[in-house]
Scaffold this active site. Structure first.
Site, PDB file in Angstrom:
ATOM      1  N   GLU A 168      -6.765  -3.632   2.604  1.00  0.00           N
ATOM      2  CA  GLU A 168      -6.176  -2.433   3.190  1.00  0.00           C
ATOM      3  C   GLU A 168      -5.510  -1.608   2.101  1.00  0.00           C
ATOM      4  O   GLU A 168      -4.660  -2.122   1.370  1.00  0.00           O
ATOM      5  CB  GLU A 168      -5.126  -2.795   4.247  1.00  0.00           C
ATOM      6  CG  GLU A 168      -5.704  -3.237   5.564  1.00  0.00           C
ATOM      7  CD  GLU A 168      -4.669  -3.383   6.668  1.00  0.00           C
ATOM      8  OE1 GLU A 168      -5.073  -3.504   7.824  1.00  0.00           O
ATOM      9  OE2 GLU A 168      -3.447  -3.388   6.365  1.00  0.00           O
ATOM     10  N   CYS A 169      -5.866  -0.355   1.995  1.00  0.00           N
ATOM     11  CA  CYS A 169      -5.225   0.600   1.095  1.00  0.00           C
ATOM     12  C   CYS A 169      -5.174   0.059  -0.337  1.00  0.00           C
ATOM     13  O   CYS A 169      -6.180   0.038  -1.022  1.00  0.00           O
ATOM     14  CB  CYS A 169      -3.851   0.987   1.624  1.00  0.00           C
ATOM     15  SG  CYS A 169      -3.222   2.535   0.931  1.00  0.00           S
ATOM     16  N   GLY A 170      -4.041  -0.426  -0.802  1.00  0.00           N
ATOM     17  CA  GLY A 170      -3.978  -0.978  -2.150  1.00  0.00           C
ATOM     18  C   GLY A 170      -4.936  -2.125  -2.361  1.00  0.00           C
ATOM     19  O   GLY A 170      -5.556  -2.259  -3.426  1.00  0.00           O
ATOM     20  N   SER A 183     -10.575  -0.480   3.731  1.00  0.00           N
ATOM     21  CA  SER A 183     -10.389   0.956   3.932  1.00  0.00           C
ATOM     22  C   SER A 183      -8.950   1.309   3.587  1.00  0.00           C
ATOM     23  O   SER A 183      -8.116   0.437   3.329  1.00  0.00           O
ATOM     24  CB  SER A 183     -10.692   1.352   5.379  1.00  0.00           C
ATOM     25  OG  SER A 183      -9.581   1.117   6.219  1.00  0.00           O
TER      26      SER A 183
END
Length: 420
Positions: A314-316, A410
């Site tokens: 997720e993200c990072g 994502s």
């Protein structure tokens, strides 16, 4: 099991510092107290936990059902809920998910924290406007923050009809360091315990704690909710200051449903424990990109695991699974190379908002509420998407994320499950 909501007319009013001081002050008085934060937030809750010594809840009136919120909020100890932004500020177009929604759902009174540094008698129409705006949201009292002098305090108090629970005078001792996504993380604060003790001394002396506690109202009790199904039976989760953005309510759901959770530190170059799913949460990998790039055991373990183990970022965590990450200084760092993805912080662009997600493949194939908040620019993203997505107004967005083999991710952070 009483509760209160600490809110403000706008961001920057000092809600977090006041909340931390109150939590630590009640703890010092041996009053059992716990905390919650309104809306999507990973950083403030860790400060709350340090202040009161109890886990902090996330209560998101946009992404969670009222039943979910009531189930999370119920408990035996005094609950102080810190609002987000202004009291009535929420997602477009109508403010859904605002702190005021939590007040309506939980039936709790609101204490309005007002930055009075640039006003005197004008505080009256401001506070009165908030008090009368919505009959379902009760403003039970006011805390005056950033007061300039005893004379200034006297003018403010004289102008108000609502109970004034205290006045906090301006002091450099309550300043907190920050970065682009909010406060520096609790684990990075140079002397967190001393800061919390100072906040408790200053705020505990300025605010009538007995009067504040007397305003608390009972919370709903005995709310039972089925936990979210875990994405796998054995889940290995990255956890350190580069991968700190996980929601405890989701992890607890997975455990309550029988999943086995283990943790490891990529920054310490630890390999992921044997698992059915490796989860790389969000955080600040861009601040530790060189160290992550050189974490050979961690990276090689990921590459080997990807042959037969699901990996989700997720993200990072998503950026870490990509080919390269360019930091704010323009330096390019090789990442795991498991997704055809290149990201950059040298070209910053804000991406912010709630997301409704429909999983297309991978470990999250249901419907979810989530959020996106980052400044990374995507230079390359090739391959099948992970989610179809809409924004808070229901407008379709381009498909989000990537899936390549058993690896996916994502920029969206999942908050809770959602009905289709």
């Amino acid at each position: 099991m009483p509760g209160l909501i600490l809110a403000a007319p706008s961001s920057g009013s000092g809600k977090t510092t006041v909340t931390l001081g109150l939590l630590r002050a009640f703890r010092q008085r041996a009053t059992p107290v716990r905390a919650a934060k309104s809306g999507p937030d990973y950083i403030d809750p860790r400060f709350h936990e340090a202040a009161c010594g109890a886990p902090c809840l996330t209560l998101d009136a946009y992404a969670m059902s009222p039943k979910r919120i009531k189930a999370l909020a119920s408990g035996p100890d005094l609950l102080l809920i810190e609002g987000a932004m202004g009291l009535f500020d929420g997602a477009p177009p109508d403010g859904k998910g605002a702190t005021a929604d939590l007040a309506r759902i939980l039936g709790l009174p609101v204490i309005l924290i007002v930055d009075a540094s640039h006003m005197a008698q004008s505080i009256a129409p401001l506070v009165n406007g908030f008090a009368r705006y919505d009959p379902q949201v009760e403003i039970a009292g006011v805390i005056l923050n950033k007061v300039g002098s005893p004379r200034h305090e006297a003018m403010l108090r004289a102008a108000l009809d609502l109970p004034v629970l205290g006045a906090i005078h301006r002091t450099a001792a309550l300043a907190t360091p920050s970065r682009h996504l909010g406060l520096v993380q609790a684990g990075e604060h140079p002397d967190l315990q001393a800061f919390l003790d100072q906040a408790a001394d200053t705020i505990g002396e300025a605010i009538d704690l007995n009067a504040l506690q007397a305003l608390a109202r009972p919370l709903p009790s005995d709310i039972v909710r089925r936990p979210n199904a875990p994405p796998a039976q054995r889940i290995a989760i990255a956890r350190d200051i580069a991968f700190a953005f996980t929601y405890p309510h989701l992890l607890k759901d997975w455990q309550d449903a029988g999943a086995e959770l283990s943790f490891f530190s990529p920054l310490a170059d630890e390999p992921a424990p044997k698992a059915d799913l490796i989860f790389l949460p969000g955080g600040y990998p861009e601040l530790h990109a060189e160290q992550l790039s050189n974490a050979s055991n961690f990276m090689e373990n990921l590459r080997n695991a990807s042959k037969d183990t699901e990996i989700y970022g997720e993200c990072g965590g998503y950026m870490t699974l990509g080919e390269t990450l360019i930091d704010a200084d323009g330096h390019e760092h090789p990442m795991a190379g498991l997704l055809p993805l290149r990201t950059s912080f040298a070209r910053r662009k804000l991406h912010l908002g709630y997301r409704t997600l429909h999983g297309l493949s991978g470990p999250f194939t249901g419907h979810y509420k989530g959020h996106e908040f980052h400044y990374a620019t995507t230079l390359k993203a090739e391959g099948p998407a992970l989610f179809n997505a809409t924004d808070a107004e229901g407008t379709a967005l381009p498909p989000m994320g990537l899936r390549h083999g058993k690896v996916c991710g994502s920029f969206a952070h999942i908050i809770d499950s959602a009905l289709p």
